[in-house]
Design an enzyme around this catalytic site. Sequence first.
Site, short mmCIF file in Angstrom:
data_model
loop_
_atom_site.label_atom_id
_atom_site.label_comp_id
_atom_site.label_asym_id
_atom_site.label_seq_id
_atom_site.Cartn_x
_atom_site.Cartn_y
_atom_site.Cartn_z
N SER A 108 0.77 -1.12 0.03
CA SER A 108 -0.11 0.00 -0.04
C SER A 108 0.89 1.24 0.01
O SER A 108 1.56 1.47 -0.99
CB SER A 108 -0.88 -0.22 1.19
OG SER A 108 -1.89 0.92 1.17
N ASP A 160 -9.53 -3.28 -6.38
CA ASP A 160 -9.02 -2.51 -5.18
C ASP A 160 -9.68 -0.96 -5.25
O ASP A 160 -9.12 -0.27 -6.40
CB ASP A 160 -7.56 -2.38 -5.18
CG ASP A 160 -6.88 -1.72 -4.15
OD1 ASP A 160 -7.46 -0.89 -3.40
OD2 ASP A 160 -5.58 -2.01 -4.00
N HIS A 191 -8.03 -4.01 -1.51
CA HIS A 191 -6.75 -3.62 -1.07
C HIS A 191 -6.22 -4.60 -0.04
O HIS A 191 -6.27 -4.18 1.11
CB HIS A 191 -7.21 -2.06 -0.52
CG HIS A 191 -5.95 -1.12 -0.41
ND1 HIS A 191 -5.48 -0.67 -1.55
CD2 HIS A 191 -5.21 -0.86 0.48
CE1 HIS A 191 -4.30 0.00 -1.16
NE2 HIS A 191 -4.09 -0.05 0.13
C1 MLT Z 1 -1.30 5.77 0.05
O1 MLT Z 1 -0.23 5.85 -0.41
O2 MLT Z 1 -1.78 6.61 0.55
C2 MLT Z 1 -2.07 4.50 -0.35
O3 MLT Z 1 -2.14 4.51 -1.56
C3 MLT Z 1 -3.32 4.14 0.40
C4 MLT Z 1 -2.90 4.20 1.88
O4 MLT Z 1 -2.06 3.83 2.35
O5 MLT Z 1 -4.07 4.01 2.74
#
Ligand code: MLT
Length: 210
Positions: A108, A160, A191
């Site tokens: 993420s 996602d 996700h």
């Molecule tokens: C981000 O980098 O903000 C991600 O894509 C989403 C997350 O970390 O919640």
Amino acid sequence: MTTTQDFVHVFESATALDAPTLLLLHGTGADEHDLLPLGRALAPGAALLSPRGKVDENGMNRWFRRLREGVFDVDDLIARTAELAAFVEAATATYDLDPKRIVVSGFSNGANTGAGLLLLHPGLVAGAALFAGGAPLQGREPAPVDLSGTRVFLGNGVADPITTIDQARLLAAQLGERGAKVRTEEHPGGHQLPPQTVARAQEWFERSDF
Ligand code: MLT
């Protein structure tokens, strides 16, 4: 000067002879302990270097600021990625790591940051296994860096809602256009990091011979 003190981190020495190093970048709200089990599964015997993101978003650790979900502060991402790259170089010296055998893995927000390391600091890592990450520079076109020899595994969910599959495919295209050898693995979920994606990444890691 950046030192290893600049980031709270865990370092676990390699338990196998002549093993690579896995740099682990956690997702939003996690910490340096979160991805250690993933690291051990992905690269058994490898050294693990797992820092903690320094941005505090309402008590949640992150790697760079965002304006809101899905909208990044790209200047902050660029600055923080540079700081992280300097940390990796400092840790390479402190822990006597082979700088040519560092592989980044992230989930993420950590995957977006790992993608930032690839595109903004080519040559820092030999490869990457990134999960639920997308094109980190968002509207900006990354510089035409040379990523030939860099091997990348991207695991993303087609459903996602946070990192859309289009963002993931854009990252794959950006890396491929710059010469990286990219393996994409799309799963039907959202996700998350399903076990079958971890299994594919393990096989990829083993075959990649870092
Ligand atoms: C981000 O980098 O903000 C991600 O894509 C989403 C997350 O970390 O919640």
